[in-house]
Write an enzyme that holds these catalytic residues in place. Structure first.
Site, PDB file in Angstrom:
ATOM      1  N   ALA A 127      -2.148  -3.303   7.060  1.00 41.23           N
ATOM      2  CA  ALA A 127      -3.207  -3.608   6.104  1.00 41.23           C
ATOM      3  C   ALA A 127      -4.492  -2.928   6.540  1.00 41.23           C
ATOM      4  O   ALA A 127      -4.878  -2.999   7.708  1.00 41.23           O
ATOM      5  CB  ALA A 127      -3.406  -5.118   6.013  1.00 41.23           C
ATOM      6  N   VAL A 183      -2.669  11.415   5.145  1.00 42.52           N
ATOM      7  CA  VAL A 183      -1.359  10.998   4.650  1.00 42.52           C
ATOM      8  C   VAL A 183      -1.368  11.012   3.128  1.00 42.52           C
ATOM      9  O   VAL A 183      -2.376  10.679   2.497  1.00 42.52           O
ATOM     10  CB  VAL A 183      -1.000   9.587   5.167  1.00 42.52           C
ATOM     11  CG1 VAL A 183       0.392   9.184   4.707  1.00 42.52           C
ATOM     12  CG2 VAL A 183      -1.079   9.550   6.688  1.00 42.52           C
ATOM     13  N   TYR A 201     -15.086   2.393   9.136  1.00 49.73           N
ATOM     14  CA  TYR A 201     -13.666   2.724   9.278  1.00 49.73           C
ATOM     15  C   TYR A 201     -13.371   3.218  10.686  1.00 49.73           C
ATOM     16  O   TYR A 201     -12.437   2.752  11.353  1.00 49.73           O
ATOM     17  CB  TYR A 201     -13.278   3.786   8.248  1.00 49.73           C
ATOM     18  CG  TYR A 201     -11.803   4.119   8.238  1.00 49.73           C
ATOM     19  CD1 TYR A 201     -10.885   3.245   7.670  1.00 49.73           C
ATOM     20  CD2 TYR A 201     -11.339   5.312   8.781  1.00 49.73           C
ATOM     21  CE1 TYR A 201      -9.530   3.540   7.648  1.00 49.73           C
ATOM     22  CE2 TYR A 201      -9.992   5.622   8.763  1.00 49.73           C
ATOM     23  CZ  TYR A 201      -9.088   4.735   8.190  1.00 49.73           C
ATOM     24  OH  TYR A 201      -7.737   5.037   8.180  1.00 49.73           O
ATOM     25  N   GLY A 245       0.802  -1.218   0.000  1.00 51.13           N
ATOM     26  CA  GLY A 245       0.000   0.000   0.000  1.00 51.13           C
ATOM     27  C   GLY A 245       0.836   1.269   0.000  1.00 51.13           C
ATOM     28  O   GLY A 245       2.044   1.248   0.252  1.00 51.13           O
ATOM     29  N   GLY A 246       0.165   2.400  -0.255  1.00 50.70           N
ATOM     30  CA  GLY A 246       0.865   3.677  -0.394  1.00 50.70           C
ATOM     31  C   GLY A 246       1.577   4.126   0.866  1.00 50.70           C
ATOM     32  O   GLY A 246       2.712   4.605   0.806  1.00 50.70           O
TER      33      GLY A 246
END
Length: 250
Positions: A88, A184, A151, A13-14
């Site tokens: 993750a 971010v 989330y 991931g980024g």
């Protein structure tokens, strides 16, 4: 300096661009784990291209059998893991009435059940070694709340899992901490959110993945051995002045 075999989930991931790099720069071996084997290998290749040591593994952290197989593969190829970075994660941009139970559970499965499964599977090796470092990548959304409840709930759970595990690891030499990023610079962040940064973040700037990586690398170090059960904000001060909605909606 202690060299650690460091397992990083979601390594393709980024945000993990910075985490992988900073951990490798600290001299640790990076074990790049991702659901997508090509992304895992690309992440490991990037670390090796910078002169670091890295291995790639594919696993679905929401599946207990996958996580058990991952441990066996890691032990065979590298050896015991001394550090875990649970990075993750997924953000499903659904508000309450857009969610159903299945989509809500999917987010919790990746963001919360996955870290639990990884820690549980690898914990005994750390306990046997009387040493370990665990860093969970949570979010300021777990503290402030967020318009997307799956989330926010999953990250709040992850931060509280961090604090709760102190009892399990009492006297074992294992520390457990969370880092809680704000906005971010990753592909996950939509332009609308980026545009709000100057008005909602006191530093006036977006957080770079390398800054997250630097904090994680510090938490793996001996200098951080007394930091345990912490929920560390890295958000430019956004949490301190957080508003769930824009002023015109308050």
């Amino acid at each position: 300096m202690r060299t650690l075999n460091t397992l990083i989930t979601g390594a393709g991931g980024g945000m993990c661009r910075g985490i992988n790099r900073r951990i490798a720069e600290a001299g640790h071996t990076v074990l790049c784990v991702d659901l997508d084997s090509e992304r895992a290998e690309a992440a490991a290749a990037a670390v090796r291209g910078d002169g670091g040591k890295a291995f790639a593994f594919a696993a679905d952290v929401t599946r207990a059998d996958d996580v058990a197989s991952l441990r066996r593969e890691v032990l065979e190829q590298v050896g015991p893991v001394q550090a875990i970075v649970n990075a993750a994660g997924v953000l499903d941009r659904k508000m309450l009435l857009d969610h159903d139970a299945e989509s809500f559970a999917t987010v919790l499965g990746i963001n919360l059940v996955g870290p639990f499964a990884v820690i549980r599977e690898f914990a005994q090796d750390m306990i046997d070694a009387n040493f370990g470092r665990i860093v969970n990548v949570s979010s300021i959304a777990g503290t402030t709340g967020y318009p997307y409840p799956s989330y926010a709930a999953s990250k709040a759970g992850l931060s509280n899992l961090t604090r709760s595990l102190l009892m399990d690891f009492w006297g074992t030499g294992i520390t457990v901490n969370s880092v809680c990023p704000g906005v971010v610079d990753t592909p996950m962040v939509i332009q609308e959110v980026r545009d709000q940064v100057p008005n909602k973040v006191p530093t006036g700037r977006i957080v770079e993945p390398e800054e997250i990586g630097a904090l994680v690398a510090f938490l793996l170090s001996d200098d951080a051995r007394s930091i345990n059960g912490a929920d560390l904000m890295i958000d430019g001060g956004a949490t301190q002045i957080f508003r769930l909605f824009d002023p015109q909606h308050v």
